[in-house]
Design an enzyme around this catalytic site. Sequence first.
Site, PDB file in Angstrom:
ATOM      1  N   HIS A 237      24.735  29.557  -2.014  1.00 55.31           N
ATOM      2  CA  HIS A 237      26.163  29.377  -1.705  1.00 55.31           C
ATOM      3  C   HIS A 237      26.339  28.234  -0.701  1.00 55.31           C
ATOM      4  O   HIS A 237      27.212  27.382  -0.857  1.00 55.31           O
ATOM      5  CB  HIS A 237      26.741  30.646  -1.058  1.00 55.31           C
ATOM      6  CG  HIS A 237      26.863  31.827  -1.965  1.00 55.31           C
ATOM      7  ND1 HIS A 237      26.354  33.064  -1.650  1.00 55.31           N
ATOM      8  CD2 HIS A 237      27.455  31.972  -3.182  1.00 55.31           C
ATOM      9  CE1 HIS A 237      26.633  33.917  -2.619  1.00 55.31           C
ATOM     10  NE2 HIS A 237      27.286  33.284  -3.566  1.00 55.31           N
TER      11      HIS A 237
ATOM     12  N   LYS B  60      33.363  47.626  -7.217  1.00 61.52           N
ATOM     13  CA  LYS B  60      31.914  47.453  -7.069  1.00 61.52           C
ATOM     14  C   LYS B  60      31.427  48.261  -5.868  1.00 61.52           C
ATOM     15  O   LYS B  60      32.214  48.761  -5.079  1.00 61.52           O
ATOM     16  CB  LYS B  60      31.598  45.969  -6.844  1.00 61.52           C
ATOM     17  CG  LYS B  60      31.603  45.161  -8.128  1.00 61.52           C
ATOM     18  CD  LYS B  60      30.931  43.841  -7.861  1.00 61.52           C
ATOM     19  CE  LYS B  60      30.897  42.961  -9.095  1.00 61.52           C
ATOM     20  NZ  LYS B  60      30.363  41.621  -8.760  1.00 61.52           N
TER      21      LYS B  60
ATOM     22  N   ARG C 167      23.777  27.284 -11.676  1.00 62.97           N
ATOM     23  CA  ARG C 167      22.346  27.240 -11.354  1.00 62.97           C
ATOM     24  C   ARG C 167      21.528  26.859 -12.570  1.00 62.97           C
ATOM     25  O   ARG C 167      20.717  25.952 -12.543  1.00 62.97           O
ATOM     26  CB  ARG C 167      21.890  28.608 -10.827  1.00 62.97           C
ATOM     27  CG  ARG C 167      22.444  28.948  -9.471  1.00 62.97           C
ATOM     28  CD  ARG C 167      22.331  30.401  -9.179  1.00 62.97           C
ATOM     29  NE  ARG C 167      23.103  31.180 -10.138  1.00 62.97           N
ATOM     30  CZ  ARG C 167      23.430  32.453  -9.986  1.00 62.97           C
ATOM     31  NH1 ARG C 167      23.022  33.105  -8.942  1.00 62.97           N
ATOM     32  NH2 ARG C 167      24.151  33.070 -10.888  1.00 62.97           N
TER      33      ARG C 167
ATOM     34  N   SER D 225      22.964  36.667  -5.278  1.00 61.31           N
ATOM     35  CA  SER D 225      23.141  37.746  -4.297  1.00 61.31           C
ATOM     36  C   SER D 225      22.497  39.033  -4.812  1.00 61.31           C
ATOM     37  O   SER D 225      21.821  39.746  -4.062  1.00 61.31           O
ATOM     38  CB  SER D 225      24.630  37.988  -4.034  1.00 61.31           C
ATOM     39  OG  SER D 225      25.214  36.852  -3.469  1.00 61.31           O
TER      40      SER D 225
END
Length: 164
Positions: A17, A41, A94, A132
Amino acid sequence: MRRAIFPGSFDPLTNGHLDIIKRSLPLFDEIIIAVLNNVDKHPMFSVRERCSMLKAILPEISNSKCCLTIESFSGLTADFAREREATAIVRGIRAVSDYEYELRMALMNRRLEPAIETVFLMAAEEYSYVSSNLMKQVFELGGRVEGLVPQFVEEKMREKLSKK
Ligand code: PNS
Protein backbone atom coordinates in the site's frame (compact mmCIF):
# COMPACT_ATOMS: atom_id res chain seq x y z
CA MET A 1 -6.71 20.83 -8.37
CA ARG A 2 -6.12 17.11 -9.02
CA ARG A 3 -7.71 15.22 -6.16
CA ALA A 4 -7.73 11.42 -5.97
CA ILE A 5 -8.96 8.86 -3.51
CA PHE A 6 -7.07 5.66 -2.72
CA PRO A 7 -9.75 3.32 -1.36
CA GLY A 8 -9.14 0.04 0.41
CA SER A 9 -9.64 -2.05 3.49
CA PHE A 10 -6.07 -1.54 4.78
CA ASP A 11 -6.51 -4.39 7.26
CA PRO A 12 -3.64 -4.08 7.84
CA LEU A 13 -1.62 -1.50 5.95
CA THR A 14 1.21 -3.20 4.03
CA ASN A 15 4.39 -1.97 2.39
CA GLY A 16 2.60 -2.65 -0.90
CA HIS A 17 0.00 0.00 0.00
CA LEU A 18 2.77 2.42 0.97
CA ASP A 19 4.52 1.77 -2.34
CA ILE A 20 1.35 2.68 -4.26
CA ILE A 21 0.78 5.80 -2.13
CA LYS A 22 4.37 6.95 -2.76
CA ARG A 23 3.98 6.37 -6.50
CA SER A 24 0.74 8.35 -6.61
CA LEU A 25 2.12 11.41 -4.76
CA PRO A 26 3.70 13.09 -7.82
CA LEU A 27 0.52 12.59 -9.86
CA PHE A 28 -1.98 14.46 -7.68
CA ASP A 29 -2.30 17.62 -5.59
CA GLU A 30 -4.35 15.84 -2.97
CA ILE A 31 -4.90 12.18 -2.13
CA ILE A 32 -7.49 10.96 0.33
CA ILE A 33 -6.67 7.53 1.68
CA ALA A 34 -10.17 6.14 2.05
CA VAL A 35 -10.53 3.34 4.59
CA LEU A 36 -13.61 1.22 3.95
CA ASN A 37 -15.83 0.63 6.94
CA ASN A 38 -16.83 -2.87 5.85
CA VAL A 39 -19.44 -4.05 8.28
CA ASP A 40 -19.84 -7.58 6.95
CA LYS A 41 -16.18 -8.61 7.25
CA HIS A 42 -14.34 -9.71 10.38
CA PRO A 43 -11.39 -7.34 10.39
CA MET A 44 -8.25 -7.77 12.45
CA PHE A 45 -8.25 -4.02 13.16
CA SER A 46 -11.17 -1.65 13.68
CA VAL A 47 -11.56 1.21 11.22
CA ARG A 48 -10.36 3.59 13.91
CA GLU A 49 -7.21 1.49 14.47
CA ARG A 50 -6.55 1.26 10.73
CA CYS A 51 -6.93 5.04 10.34
CA SER A 52 -4.62 5.74 13.26
CA MET A 53 -1.97 3.35 11.89
CA LEU A 54 -2.13 5.21 8.57
CA LYS A 55 -1.91 8.55 10.36
CA ALA A 56 1.18 7.39 12.25
CA ILE A 57 2.96 6.49 9.05
CA LEU A 58 2.00 9.66 7.13
CA PRO A 59 4.98 11.82 8.16
CA GLU A 60 7.31 9.16 6.70
CA ILE A 61 5.73 9.22 3.27
CA SER A 62 4.34 12.75 2.86
CA ASN A 63 5.91 15.30 0.58
CA SER A 64 5.28 19.02 0.40
CA LYS A 65 3.67 18.92 -3.05
CA CYS A 66 0.78 16.56 -2.36
CA CYS A 67 -1.65 16.84 0.51
CA LEU A 68 -2.32 13.40 2.02
CA THR A 69 -5.35 12.88 4.23
CA ILE A 70 -7.08 9.85 5.73
CA GLU A 71 -10.80 9.29 6.00
CA SER A 72 -13.05 6.34 6.60
CA PHE A 73 -16.12 5.78 4.46
CA SER A 74 -19.11 3.49 4.15
CA GLY A 75 -21.14 2.69 1.06
CA LEU A 76 -20.00 3.03 -2.51
CA THR A 77 -16.50 4.15 -3.40
CA ALA A 78 -17.91 6.02 -6.39
CA ASP A 79 -20.26 8.02 -4.13
CA PHE A 80 -17.46 8.85 -1.73
CA ALA A 81 -15.22 9.97 -4.61
CA ARG A 82 -17.98 12.20 -6.01
CA GLU A 83 -18.78 13.69 -2.58
CA ARG A 84 -15.09 14.60 -2.16
CA GLU A 85 -14.99 16.00 -5.72
CA ALA A 86 -12.17 13.62 -6.65
CA THR A 87 -11.42 13.07 -10.32
CA ALA A 88 -9.56 9.80 -9.87
CA ILE A 89 -9.63 6.55 -7.94
CA VAL A 90 -6.16 5.07 -7.44
CA ARG A 91 -5.76 1.30 -7.31
CA GLY A 92 -2.64 -0.83 -7.25
CA ILE A 93 -2.16 -3.82 -9.53
CA ARG A 94 0.26 -6.50 -8.37
CA ALA A 95 -0.10 -9.34 -10.80
CA VAL A 96 -2.27 -10.39 -13.74
CA SER A 97 -4.54 -12.13 -11.24
CA ASP A 98 -5.60 -8.72 -9.88
CA TYR A 99 -6.60 -7.49 -13.29
CA GLU A 100 -10.00 -9.11 -13.72
CA TYR A 101 -11.30 -8.02 -10.30
CA GLU A 102 -9.90 -4.53 -10.70
CA LEU A 103 -11.29 -4.21 -14.23
CA ARG A 104 -14.78 -5.13 -13.04
CA MET A 105 -14.58 -2.60 -10.22
CA ALA A 106 -13.22 0.13 -12.48
CA LEU A 107 -15.93 -0.43 -15.09
CA MET A 108 -18.65 -0.48 -12.44
CA ASN A 109 -17.29 2.66 -10.84
CA ARG A 110 -17.17 4.30 -14.27
CA ARG A 111 -20.77 3.36 -14.86
CA LEU A 112 -21.73 4.83 -11.50
CA GLU A 113 -19.60 7.96 -11.95
CA PRO A 114 -18.51 8.47 -15.57
CA ALA A 115 -16.47 11.57 -14.73
CA ILE A 116 -14.15 9.72 -12.35
CA GLU A 117 -11.26 7.74 -13.82
CA THR A 118 -9.64 4.76 -12.15
CA VAL A 119 -5.86 5.08 -12.29
CA PHE A 120 -3.93 1.83 -11.96
CA LEU A 121 -0.39 1.89 -10.63
CA MET A 122 1.93 -1.10 -10.76
CA ALA A 123 3.26 -2.22 -7.39
CA ALA A 124 7.00 -2.78 -7.00
CA GLU A 125 8.01 -6.36 -7.85
CA GLU A 126 9.10 -7.07 -4.28
CA TYR A 127 5.53 -6.47 -3.11
CA SER A 128 3.80 -8.24 -6.00
CA TYR A 129 2.65 -11.08 -3.74
CA VAL A 130 1.90 -8.98 -0.65
CA SER A 131 -1.73 -8.68 0.38
CA SER A 132 -3.30 -7.81 3.73
CA ASN A 133 -5.01 -11.21 3.87
CA LEU A 134 -1.77 -13.10 3.25
CA MET A 135 0.01 -11.01 5.89
CA LYS A 136 -2.69 -11.80 8.47
CA GLN A 137 -2.69 -15.49 7.64
CA VAL A 138 1.09 -15.90 7.78
CA PHE A 139 1.41 -13.82 10.93
CA GLU A 140 -1.37 -15.67 12.76
CA LEU A 141 0.35 -18.97 11.96
CA GLY A 142 3.66 -17.75 13.34
CA GLY A 143 5.38 -16.75 10.09
CA ARG A 144 7.52 -13.65 9.60
CA VAL A 145 6.14 -10.60 7.82
CA GLU A 146 9.13 -8.37 8.51
CA GLY A 147 9.83 -6.01 5.60
CA LEU A 148 6.38 -6.60 4.13
CA VAL A 149 4.42 -4.43 6.56
CA PRO A 150 5.74 -1.34 8.39
CA GLN A 151 7.46 -2.28 11.65
CA PHE A 152 4.89 -0.29 13.58
CA VAL A 153 2.07 -2.34 12.00
CA GLU A 154 3.88 -5.59 12.79
CA GLU A 155 4.00 -4.54 16.46
CA LYS A 156 0.28 -3.79 16.42
CA MET A 157 -0.36 -7.21 14.85
CA ARG A 158 1.67 -8.83 17.63
CA GLU A 159 -0.36 -6.95 20.25
CA LYS A 160 -3.59 -8.13 18.63
CA LEU A 161 -2.45 -11.73 18.54
CA SER A 162 -1.36 -11.68 22.18
CA LYS A 163 -4.85 -10.50 23.23
CA LYS A 164 -6.61 -13.36 21.38
O1 PNS B 1 -8.24 -3.18 -0.36
P1 PNS B 1 -9.43 -3.84 -0.95
O2 PNS B 1 -10.15 -4.66 0.09
O3 PNS B 1 -9.08 -4.64 -2.18
O4 PNS B 1 -10.42 -2.67 -1.41
C1 PNS B 1 -11.64 -2.96 -2.02
C2 PNS B 1 -12.52 -1.72 -2.11
C3 PNS B 1 -12.67 -1.06 -0.75
C4 PNS B 1 -11.92 -0.74 -3.06
C5 PNS B 1 -13.90 -2.21 -2.66
O5 PNS B 1 -14.35 -3.28 -1.92
C6 PNS B 1 -14.93 -1.11 -2.64
O6 PNS B 1 -14.87 -0.17 -3.41
N1 PNS B 1 -15.90 -1.23 -1.70
C7 PNS B 1 -16.91 -0.21 -1.46
C8 PNS B 1 -18.26 -0.67 -2.00
C9 PNS B 1 -18.32 -0.46 -3.49
O7 PNS B 1 -18.18 0.64 -4.00
N2 PNS B 1 -18.53 -1.57 -4.21
C10 PNS B 1 -18.60 -1.55 -5.63
C11 PNS B 1 -17.23 -1.49 -6.27
S1 PNS B 1 -17.43 -1.46 -7.98
